[in-house]
Motif scaffolding. Structure first.
Motif, PDB file in Angstrom:
ATOM      1  N   ARG A 184       0.787  -1.236   0.000  1.00  0.00           N
ATOM      2  CA  ARG A 184       0.000   0.000   0.000  1.00  0.00           C
ATOM      3  C   ARG A 184       0.822   1.292   0.000  1.00  0.00           C
ATOM      4  N   ASP A 185       2.137   1.225  -0.063  1.00  0.00           N
ATOM      5  CA  ASP A 185       2.913   2.470  -0.089  1.00  0.00           C
ATOM      6  C   ASP A 185       4.244   2.267  -0.812  1.00  0.00           C
ATOM      7  N   GLY A 205      -2.019   5.992   1.657  1.00  0.00           N
ATOM      8  CA  GLY A 205      -0.949   5.897   0.666  1.00  0.00           C
ATOM      9  C   GLY A 205      -0.358   7.266   0.434  1.00  0.00           C
ATOM     10  N   THR A 206       0.215   7.481  -0.726  1.00  0.00           N
ATOM     11  CA  THR A 206       0.877   8.735  -1.041  1.00  0.00           C
ATOM     12  C   THR A 206       0.347   9.274  -2.365  1.00  0.00           C
ATOM     13  N   SER A 233       6.407   6.595   6.752  1.00  0.00           N
ATOM     14  CA  SER A 233       5.474   6.787   5.659  1.00  0.00           C
ATOM     15  C   SER A 233       4.998   8.211   5.606  1.00  0.00           C
ATOM     16  N   SER A 273       1.763  10.071   4.335  1.00  0.00           N
ATOM     17  CA  SER A 273       0.464   9.469   4.079  1.00  0.00           C
ATOM     18  C   SER A 273      -0.532  10.436   3.491  1.00  0.00           C
TER      19      SER A 273
END
Length: 692
Positions: free
Chosen positions: A484-485, A523-524, A684, A686
């Motif tokens: 997811r990232d 996510g990004t 992360s 986000s």
């Protein structure tokens, strides 16, 4: 008169006989009062040692004989025979943690300002390594294995001509004449016993011999390395400088020269080991005399000491107090670290050990006190008991992931509303630093210089590494893991510049053959698959989408969302997705124009175009059109041909699609901005969409 000359020599560090330039010689028994030329981190200590480097990261140092030497004969212009001997030691303040080694060299210049303070030993950079215009002969004593130079191991000696790709190298050691000439390994780093080296060139036979042995042992009869090579083709100038060069990189070390001698057309004069300074001791210090006096006095103040000790113990208990281990946590117990161990490993989470700051916390470099292994410790805040239980379960499960392209998660600790995640430490940092640099002076660590530009072969291998890691997560482990990232700041590089996928703070896992029920989309920006905006369900296909953007980013050297300045309205600009920009170039028939200009045209055109088309295919707006990671790996390895693709197959506008989906969810959108990571990103950044 001869006796008087040798009496004078006993009181000065240098002996130089220059009856003619063809028979020049000198000897240094220590360097106190010498007039050597130094640059960078190099210095002469108060005890008379040359210290080329120290405990600082990414530094280089050089020490030169002050004047050039005439290497070429006046009669025929060939390089004369010469002999060099020197005594050295390589020490580390951190046990087995080692920096790059050092080299003896002959060079037409003393200017090494363009050399990188990393694995290039302060001699070359990624551009001029291997260039015939260098005119440098060197002997490297290397303590880190760098596969890009073809190093045989992390403890070797090599003969280098214009490059760190040695023409000949061998494991460090010597042929022991006291033991029937049997080969004996000799560690270059960590010993308090100095090592002596001899470098000899026979101008008549055009042969280079290199020999090493522990100080005090006679020079072995058999050289460690012997290479037939005519230095007249390299040392083309009439005069050249000789000296030593070293660098540390992200790991550090002390590279020390104790003595040095040189002879032209004659053996190098003997170095007197009795006059050499001692190597410094970097280990634990023995108890001092003062402590032996203080202890008896302290016993007379027993009551006061007991009271003080009690206060200290209470404060220390509070300092290292952790959250209580609950019943549900017992099954994850073997992976839980103590806060005390993590605090000691990071020197109390010192700012000197801080290697990254992001929206999900901070990352510190540390050395675990028991195993002495280097780790990265990431802090993650939490605020609910239910979230703690779920997160702990997933951390424990993901701690079982074992793959060469996955950053190993060793375990966790929780204390006062914070999680501490313990990962392998990746000495070369995150990939985004190599694509975009440090991002300003504030993001650059002390002593660091410009970032190395990755060549195409390195980039393509990193892309394949991450594809292999994602295939393992999606299909080859016990459960399906959706990362997811996937993005460059979450791709870390190990000692050998292999790519490893890290940061599982956003990952979710489920059983094979089941449907994931994810409603909290994170996510990004730039890596989010369009279906996430309205379905809110992460899957392996959304990882493939992010991987496609990642491949384009690595190939193009551009971020996924680029703001172009509006020339008509200063301060305002338009956003352009990297995917759209690549497609525009393809439509114009100039797909190669999308390739990173920093590569300066040095790349495999077919491979680069394959990467661009594969990136577009993976980032297709339709999930069903995207390949699986197994197919991606087959495309990259050439085991499966890429489907026939045309620019018309990709008529999508990612930014407009993302903006329209965001408008549909205006009431449930929350953005969490975070500062860019510095040096290394185990955290992360986000972007969160709380879906239906």
């Amino acid at each position: 008169m001869t006796i008087l000359l040798f009496l004078i020599v006993g009181f000065i560090p240098e002996l130089c006989v220059a009856a003619s330039s063809d028979h020049e010689q000198f000897v240094f028994n220590g360097f106190t009062g010498s007039n050597l030329s130094l640059d960078g981190a190099a210095r002469i200590t108060s005890t008379g040692l040359i210290e080329l480097t120290n405990d600082s990261a990414r530094i280089k140092g050089h020490a030169f004989h002050p004047s050039p030497l005439r290497f070429r004969r006046s009669s025929d212009g060939t390089v004369q025979s010469f002999s060099v001997s020197f005594v050295f030691g390589i020490l580390s303040s951190f046990g087995d943690i080692r920096g790059h080694g050092f080299a003896f060299f002959v060079s037409p210049s003393k200017d090494f300002t363009a050399a990188y303070p990393i694995q290039f030993l302060g001699l070359f950079n990624s551009t001029n390594n291997g260039s015939l215009s260098n005119h440098i002969f060197a002997v490297e004593l290397d303590t880190i294995q760098n596969t890009e130079f073809g190093d045989i191991n992390d403890n070797h000696v090599g003969i280098d001509i214009n490059s760190l790709n040695s023409l000949k190298s061998y494991a460090a050691g010597f042929y022991n004449d006291q033991n029937s000439g049997r080969f004996t390994n000799l560690p270059l780093i960590g010993s308090q016993q100095p090592i002596q080296a001899w470098v000899e060139y026979d101008g008549n036979k055009t042969r280079i011999d290199v020999t090493i042995a522990p100080l005090g042992l006679a020079k072995p009869l058999t050289p460690l390395l012997s290479l037939a090579f005519n230095l007249s083709t390299v040392l083309t100038e009439e005069e050249a400088y000789i000296g030593f060069s070293s660098s540390t990189g992200l790991s550090t070390g002390h590279h020390i020269i104790l003595g040095w001698s040189f002879g032209m057309n004659r053996p190098a004069p003997a170095i007197d080991s009795t006059k050499l300074p001692k190597l410094p001791y970097l280990g634990p210090r023995a108890p001092s005399k003062l402590l032996e006096i203080v202890l008896p006095i302290a016993s007379a103040l027993f009551v006061l000491v007991v009271g003080t000790t009690a206060v200290i113990l209470v404060r220390r208990h509070l300092r290292y107090k952790e959250d209580v281990r609950e019943d549900w946590e017992v099954e994850y117990g073997p992976q839980r670290f103590t806060y005390k161990d993590l605090s000691h490993a990071t020197k109390g989470f010192s700012s000197k050990h801080l290697v990254g700051v992001g929206g999900f916390g901070r990352v510190y470099r540390g050395v675990l006190p028991k195993s002495r292994s280097q780790v990265a410790v990431k802090t993650v805040p939490y605020n609910s008991k239910q979230g703690v239980k779920q997160f702990t379960a997933e951390v424990a499960s993901m701690g079982h992931l074992q793959h060469s392209n996955i950053v190993q998660l060793h375990g966790y600790c929780r204390r006062k509303g914070e999680f501490f995640l313990v990962y392998d430490y990746m000495v070369n940092g995150s990939l985004d630093r190599y694509l975009y640099g440090y991002g300003g002076e504030e993001g650059r660590p002390p002593g660091a210089t410009a970032t190395v530009v990755l060549d195409w072969a390195q980039r393509f291998k990193i892309v394949r590494d991450i594809a292999s890691g994602l295939l393992y997560l999606h299909e080859e482990w016990d459960k399906v893991v959706v990362h997811r990232d996937v993005k460059p700041s979450n791709v870390l590089l190990d000692n050998n510049m292999n790519g490893r996928l890290g940061d599982f703070g956003l990952a979710r896992l489920y059983d094979h053959g089941t449907d994931p029920h994810t409603t909290h989309v994170v996510g990004t920006i730039g890596y989010l698959a369009p279906e996430l905006a309205h379905r809110g369900k992460a899957s392996t296909r959304t990882d493939v989408f992010a991987f496609g953007v990642f491949v384009l980013e690595v190939t193009c050297g551009r971020k996924p969302v680029v703001v172009s300045e509006d020339t008509d309205t200063p301060g305002r600009g338009t956003q352009l997705m990297l995917v759209d920009w690549v497609i525009q170039n393809w439509h114009k028939g100039s797909l190669v124009d999308a390739i990173d200009i920093k590569l300066q045209g040095r790349y495999d055109v077919d491979q680069a175009c394959l990467a661009l088309k594969l990136g577009l295919l993976c980032s297709h707006p339709s999930p069903d059109a995207r390949p699986s990671m197994r197919q991606v790996l087959q495309y990259l390895d050439g085991d499966l041909p890429l489907p026939e693709l045309l620019p018309a197959h990709f008529s999508f506008h990612m930014l407009a699609l993302l903006q329209s989906e965001t408008r549909l969810n205006t009431s449930t959108v929350s953005l969490y901005p975070s500062p860019a990571m510095t040096m290394m990103d185990y955290g992360s950044v986000s972007f969160s969409l709380d879906g239906r």
